[in-house]
Design an enzyme around this catalytic site. Structure first.
Site, short mmCIF file in Angstrom:
data_model
loop_
_atom_site.label_atom_id
_atom_site.label_comp_id
_atom_site.label_asym_id
_atom_site.label_seq_id
_atom_site.Cartn_x
_atom_site.Cartn_y
_atom_site.Cartn_z
N CYS A 2 -11.81 97.15 45.87
CA CYS A 2 -12.58 98.22 46.50
C CYS A 2 -12.52 97.99 47.99
O CYS A 2 -12.04 96.95 48.45
CB CYS A 2 -14.04 98.16 46.09
SG CYS A 2 -14.29 98.20 44.32
N ARG A 27 -7.47 101.15 48.81
CA ARG A 27 -8.02 100.08 47.98
C ARG A 27 -8.82 100.62 46.80
O ARG A 27 -9.22 99.86 45.91
CB ARG A 27 -8.96 99.19 48.82
CG ARG A 27 -8.28 98.49 49.96
CD ARG A 27 -9.27 97.67 50.74
NE ARG A 27 -9.79 96.58 49.94
CZ ARG A 27 -9.23 95.38 49.84
NH1 ARG A 27 -8.11 95.12 50.49
NH2 ARG A 27 -9.77 94.45 49.10
N TRP A 74 -13.03 101.18 43.41
CA TRP A 74 -12.00 101.15 42.37
C TRP A 74 -12.68 100.41 41.23
O TRP A 74 -12.82 99.19 41.26
CB TRP A 74 -10.76 100.42 42.88
CG TRP A 74 -9.71 100.20 41.83
CD1 TRP A 74 -9.51 99.09 41.08
CD2 TRP A 74 -8.71 101.13 41.45
NE1 TRP A 74 -8.44 99.28 40.24
CE2 TRP A 74 -7.93 100.51 40.44
CE3 TRP A 74 -8.39 102.43 41.83
CZ2 TRP A 74 -6.85 101.15 39.84
CZ3 TRP A 74 -7.32 103.05 41.23
CH2 TRP A 74 -6.56 102.42 40.26
N ASN A 100 -17.04 93.95 46.74
CA ASN A 100 -15.68 94.02 46.23
C ASN A 100 -15.41 92.72 45.50
O ASN A 100 -15.60 91.64 46.09
CB ASN A 100 -14.71 94.21 47.40
CG ASN A 100 -13.27 93.97 47.00
OD1 ASN A 100 -12.88 94.29 45.89
ND2 ASN A 100 -12.50 93.39 47.90
N GLY A 101 -15.00 92.80 44.24
CA GLY A 101 -14.74 91.58 43.48
C GLY A 101 -15.27 91.71 42.07
O GLY A 101 -15.59 92.81 41.62
N GLU A 484 13.54 95.31 32.84
CA GLU A 484 12.67 95.62 33.96
C GLU A 484 13.40 95.42 35.30
O GLU A 484 13.26 96.23 36.23
CB GLU A 484 11.39 94.77 33.88
CG GLU A 484 10.43 94.88 35.05
CD GLU A 484 9.91 96.28 35.32
OE1 GLU A 484 10.14 97.20 34.53
OE2 GLU A 484 9.29 96.47 36.39
N LYS A 488 13.94 98.39 38.05
CA LYS A 488 13.49 98.26 39.45
C LYS A 488 14.62 98.59 40.40
O LYS A 488 14.43 99.30 41.38
CB LYS A 488 13.01 96.84 39.76
CG LYS A 488 11.65 96.39 39.36
CD LYS A 488 10.48 97.10 39.96
CE LYS A 488 10.19 98.40 39.27
NZ LYS A 488 9.30 98.38 38.14
N GLU A 491 15.58 102.48 40.26
CA GLU A 491 14.64 103.49 40.73
C GLU A 491 14.43 103.47 42.25
O GLU A 491 14.15 104.51 42.83
CB GLU A 491 13.30 103.42 40.00
CG GLU A 491 12.44 102.22 40.30
CD GLU A 491 11.12 102.24 39.53
OE1 GLU A 491 10.59 103.32 39.24
OE2 GLU A 491 10.61 101.14 39.24
N HIS A 507 29.23 93.64 22.43
CA HIS A 507 29.24 94.86 21.63
C HIS A 507 29.39 96.11 22.50
O HIS A 507 29.06 97.20 22.05
CB HIS A 507 27.97 94.94 20.78
CG HIS A 507 27.83 93.78 19.86
ND1 HIS A 507 28.51 93.68 18.66
CD2 HIS A 507 27.13 92.63 19.98
CE1 HIS A 507 28.21 92.53 18.07
NE2 HIS A 507 27.38 91.86 18.86
N LYS A 606 4.23 108.71 40.87
CA LYS A 606 3.52 107.49 40.47
C LYS A 606 2.90 107.66 39.08
O LYS A 606 2.85 106.73 38.29
CB LYS A 606 2.44 107.16 41.50
CG LYS A 606 1.70 105.86 41.24
CD LYS A 606 2.60 104.65 41.43
CE LYS A 606 1.96 103.36 40.98
NZ LYS A 606 2.94 102.32 40.66
O1 M6R Z 1 1.04 104.67 34.68
P1 M6R Z 1 1.93 104.17 33.59
O2 M6R Z 1 1.96 102.68 33.50
O3 M6R Z 1 1.62 104.79 32.25
O4 M6R Z 1 3.38 104.64 34.00
C1 M6R Z 1 4.47 104.44 33.16
C2 M6R Z 1 5.76 104.64 33.90
O5 M6R Z 1 5.82 105.93 34.42
C3 M6R Z 1 5.93 103.63 35.03
O6 M6R Z 1 5.85 102.33 34.57
C4 M6R Z 1 7.29 103.83 35.73
O7 M6R Z 1 8.32 103.48 34.86
C5 M6R Z 1 7.35 103.00 37.03
N1 M6R Z 1 7.66 103.83 38.13
C6 M6R Z 1 8.38 101.96 37.03
O8 M6R Z 1 8.38 101.21 38.18
#
Ligand code: M6R
Length: 611
Positions: A2, A27, A74, A100-101, A484, A488, A491, A507, A606
């Site tokens: 927060c 925050r 938050w 905050n905490g 993952e 990363k 994207e 394969h 996001k």
């Molecule tokens: O908010 P969520 O964790 O449900 O989102 C899921 C995906 O949209 C999210 O993890 C997306 O793949 C990220 N941008 C990856 O870095």
């Protein structure tokens, strides 16, 4: 996470506080509030939603005074609502607190205070501080705060004011950040420098266990035992924009660097110091129900799905419970079978992902119990689940998920230990050992962050930076790390990347290997290490570029690799949490070197709230 701001001086406190809170909105932004001491009263305004709602309320009903505190929230304990928003008050509404905490022992404190007749207005952990300060208050606010904090365990940054002390603002910190800004005849407190940068550049960084009494003409700092502390005054050189990211060029890099603290926060309150037992009461599942679970279904999207795969490997290995892992977008359309005694664990940072929500609704309608792993408190996923493990990772601003991923994996590790202990598939000694390994993780991540030169150098090397395509390989617990890592990179840098289980290489993907293809191989110590080395040799034999992630001290790997990133030695089942970090850094620096918009990559959002 927060944001808090406090002010004492000749200006209108709410003007200063609101200006500061706006700089801290990153925050937290689910609710906000301010309280001021004015003509012997404590006046307060709160609102649900973003700060602009509070702005409108203040415009309609301005507050006066010369002393005040404010907060942008938050949520961690108690859903977003006006009653749960800060400031919180003692029973007589004479003392106000912003925090905050996380207060880990708030339930015990609350029970004791309630037994003494104290009535609570909210579900928050913070309100306990206000009542505790009241309990010890005898005219000296500084003394009362110091005494109250002796009863408190956990993390806090707090600002406290009292209607009978119009010249005193008290601040304290332990575990959560707090600074004191010194002006000319005025002073400030804030969670972070940007909040006060337009008013002053002279700053004190409070340290853990320190309490500060602030007056417009001076301050004094003591620890909880009353020992005097002198702190150096720092002069801030950053500009406003850099300060919000704490000097990092992008939120993503800042969030990568927050991970040691974030993982500590995910563990906070869930692992008892004394008893070495995991507590996940928010999951809302009784021990009896936990024993009855016959099948677990994990659903998620994107990065959260990768965390789900880490969860599957852990849960199956240690609890011997069958786990089905599915993409939420597939689960919802495939008429899934939901036998009796099924527990669904949806995973979501935002808690608003449309497919994940729909998967929950389907599973619930077919009789499953749903306990989610979620970052955003009070989000739709949390609300529609029977129980929840909140990640306690704070808001994630960068579109590429980093700290949310490692905290989701950490939450799965906690759940695994809890389930395994309950079902007696591990004994107490093993649980204790696993908890100890978990506690070591923040330090190991910090070590990687402190030694990232090799990663930065590689990201400048044209064979990685200008690659058209990349392959990521891993086995067992680190197969999800490969998935993952590849996600990363693609994207944020727009380099095509694929993650594969290394055993699958022959394969298909081996056909892609040329002297222009970087292959990132997760080859940390563990049961499948030798198999990974065989894969690496096969790639080298075909002139592929090998970038290995290996365990510190392994010099053998260098002869098979073009480059190596070392990570500290780690308990294999929890190694994905550590391995994620160099892969995040590699993607970040490659993307930054390519001039990409790291925090807001093209075409991505996001939170994916539509199908
Ligand atoms: O908010 P969520 O964790 O449900 O989102 C899921 C995906 O949209 C999210 O993890 C997306 O793949 C990220 N941008 C990856 O870095």
């Amino acid at each position: 996470m927060c944001g808090i701001v406090g002010y004492i001086g000749d200006n209108n406190p709410t003007n200063v506080i609101m200006a500061g809170l706006h700089r801290l909105e990153y925050r937290g932004y689910d609710s906000a509030g301010v309280a001021v001491v004015n003509e012997g009263r404590l006046d307060c305004l709160k609102s649900l939603g973003k700060l602009k709602v509070l702005d409108e309320k203040l415009e309609a009903s301005p507050l006066g005074g010369k002393l005040g505190i404010g907060h942008t929230r938050w949520a961690t304990h108690g859903a977003p609502s006006e009653e749960n928003s800060h400031p919180h008050f003692d029973g007589a509404k004479e003392i106000a607190v912003v925090h905050n905490g996380i207060i880990e022992n708030y339930q015990e404190i609350r029970a004791a205070l309630e037994a003494d007749g104290v009535e609570f207005r909210s579900q928050t952990d913070t309100e306990t501080i206000a009542h505790l300060v009241r309990k010890y208050y005898q005219g000296d606010l500084f003394a009362a705060v110091k005494r109250a904090l002796q009863d408190v365990e956990g993390a806090y940054a707090i600002g406290v004011i009292c209607k009978d002390n119009p010249d005193v603002l008290v601040a304290a910190r332990h575990g959560s950040p707090l600074i004191v800004g010194l002006g000319d005849g005025e002073a400030f407190i804030a969670s972070d420098v940007p909040a006060i940068l337009r008013f002053t550049r002279k700053v004190l960084y409070l340290d853990n266990g320190q309490v500060c009494e602030i007056r417009r003409d001076g301050h004094r700092i003591e620890d909880l035992q009353g020992n005097t502390i002198e702190l150096e005054v720092n002069h801030i050189e950053w500009d406003d924009a850099a300060a919000e990211k704490e000097g990092y060029p992008h939120f993503m890099l800042k969030e990568i660097h927050q991970q040691p603290e974030v993982i500590q926060n995910t563990l906070r309150g869930r692992v008892d110091e004394g008893s070495d037992e995991v507590r996940l009461t928010e999951m809302n599942i009784s021990t009896d129900d936990l024993k009855k679970i016959e099948k677990i279904v994990i659903v998620a999207c994107g990065t959260a799905w990768h965390a789900g795969m880490v969860g599957k490997y852990l849960i199956e290995k240690f609890t011997r419970t069958p786990v089905e892992l599915d993409l939420a977008s597939e689960y919802r359309y495939r008429d899934p079978i939901v036998p009796e005694n099924t527990l669904m664990i949806p995973v979501s940072q935002s808690g608003e992902t449309a497919d994940t929500l729909e998967a929950i609704r389907i599973a619930k309608s077919r009789g499953a119990k749903v306990a989610s792993i979620v970052n955003a408190v009070g989000s739709s996923v949390a609300r529609e689940s029977h129980g929840v493990i909140y990640q306690q990772a704070g808001p994630e601003i960068g579109v590429a998920s980093t700290k949310a991923y490692t905290s989701q994996c950490t939450a799965f590790a906690l759940f695994t230990i809890w389930l395994a202990e309950t079902r007696e598939t591990i004994d107490k000694a093993e649980a204790k050992k696993m908890i100890a390994y978990l506690r070591e993780i923040p330090g190991k991540i910090q070590q990687i962050l402190d030694n990232q030169d090799a990663i930065q150098r590689c990201a400048e090397d044209p064979k990685y930076r200008d690659a058209q395509s990349a392959l990521y390989l891993g086995r067992s617990y680190n197969f999800p790390s490969a998935l993952e890592g590849a996600l990363k990179l693609k994207e944020i840098s727009y380099i095509h990347a694929e993650g594969y289980a290394a055993g699958e290489m022959k394969h298909g993907p081996i056909a892609l290997v040329t002297d222009e293809l970087p292959v990132v191989c997760v080859a940390v110590e563990g049961e499948t290490y030798d198999k990974m080395v065989s894969n690496i040799q096969e790639i080298r034999a075909r002139s592929g570029i090998v970038l290995s992630v290996a365990t510190e001290g392994n010099q053998n790997i260098e002869q098979h690799s073009d480059d190596v990133f070392y990570v500290p030695s780690c308990y294999e089942p929890f190694s994905p949490i550590v391995v994620a970090v160099p892969l995040q850094l590699l993607s970040y620096y490659v993307a930054a070197n390519r001039g990409c918009d790291v925090d807001q990559p093209r075409n991505l959002a996001k939170s994916v709230t539509v199908e």
